[in-house]
Scaffold this active site. Structure first.
Site, short mmCIF file in Angstrom:
data_model
loop_
_atom_site.label_atom_id
_atom_site.label_comp_id
_atom_site.label_asym_id
_atom_site.label_seq_id
_atom_site.Cartn_x
_atom_site.Cartn_y
_atom_site.Cartn_z
N ARG A 6 0.84 -1.15 0.13
CA ARG A 6 0.21 0.06 0.01
C ARG A 6 0.93 1.28 0.12
NH1 ARG A 6 -3.39 -1.78 5.07
NH2 ARG A 6 -2.29 -0.08 5.71
N ARG A 62 2.52 4.03 -16.56
CA ARG A 62 3.20 4.09 -17.92
C ARG A 62 4.56 4.70 -17.90
NH1 ARG A 62 0.87 -0.05 -17.55
NH2 ARG A 62 -1.36 -0.17 -18.07
N CYS A 74 -8.06 2.89 -12.06
CA CYS A 74 -8.43 3.86 -11.15
C CYS A 74 -9.96 3.78 -10.83
CB CYS A 74 -8.15 5.47 -11.97
SG CYS A 74 -6.64 5.82 -12.07
N GLU A 77 -12.33 7.14 -4.14
CA GLU A 77 -12.33 6.80 -3.05
C GLU A 77 -13.62 7.26 -2.14
OE1 GLU A 77 -10.25 5.25 0.27
OE2 GLU A 77 -9.38 5.58 -1.63
N ARG A 89 -4.50 7.01 -3.35
CA ARG A 89 -4.11 5.94 -2.48
C ARG A 89 -3.74 4.90 -3.61
NH1 ARG A 89 -7.79 8.20 0.77
NH2 ARG A 89 -7.32 7.92 2.97
N TYR A 107 4.27 6.15 2.06
CA TYR A 107 3.39 7.25 2.46
C TYR A 107 4.34 8.61 2.28
CZ TYR A 107 0.01 3.70 3.71
OH TYR A 107 -0.81 2.47 3.93
N ARG A 115 -1.27 6.57 8.23
CA ARG A 115 -0.38 5.24 8.65
C ARG A 115 0.97 5.43 9.38
NH1 ARG A 115 -2.40 -0.12 7.80
NH2 ARG A 115 -1.12 -0.36 9.72
#
Length: 123
Positions: A6, A62, A74, A77, A89, A107, A115
């Protein structure tokens, strides 16, 4: 073993070039931190908050050498009232022999708040 990696980042403005640049920076960080090869990646899924709609963050994939055939998608959210604004994200699904604690989640910018337990600042 299949594992997920992630990551998240934020943009300052809803501008196509910044969206792609920040998504590329995020993906590049995930690739470097986890020593990834495109052939080991099953798929990449990007999500963006509703205030990011100038372009697709997935365009960043790409720009990575050798990643032409990696499936990417895509999505938007979900809107949470207290959620982080202008956030991208990503979930990278990989085939790896690494244990869960060996995976390096990435992140950047304001997204480190999501996080802190998985970022260097949170160690």
């Amino acid at each position: 073993m299949i594992r997920g990696i992630r990551g998240a980042t934020t943009v300052d403005k809803n501008e196509g070039s910044e969206i792609v640049d920040r998504a590329y920076e995020l993906m590049n960080g995930i690739v470097e931190e986890n020593d990834l090869e495109a052939r080991d990646v099953a798929q990449v899924m990007f999500s963006a908050t509703s205030d990011i709609n100038e372009t697709f963050p997935a365009k960043a994939l790409r720009k990575l050498e050798g990643w032409k055939y990696v499936p990417v998608m895509c999505m938007q959210e979900i809107e949470v009232p207290s959620g982080l604004e202008r956030c991208i994200r990503v979930m990278v699904t990989v085939n790896t022999s690494k244990e869960p604690q060996e995976i390096k989640h990435v992140y950047h910018y304001e997204a480190v708040k999501l996080r802190p337990d998985l970022t260097e600042e949170g160690d």
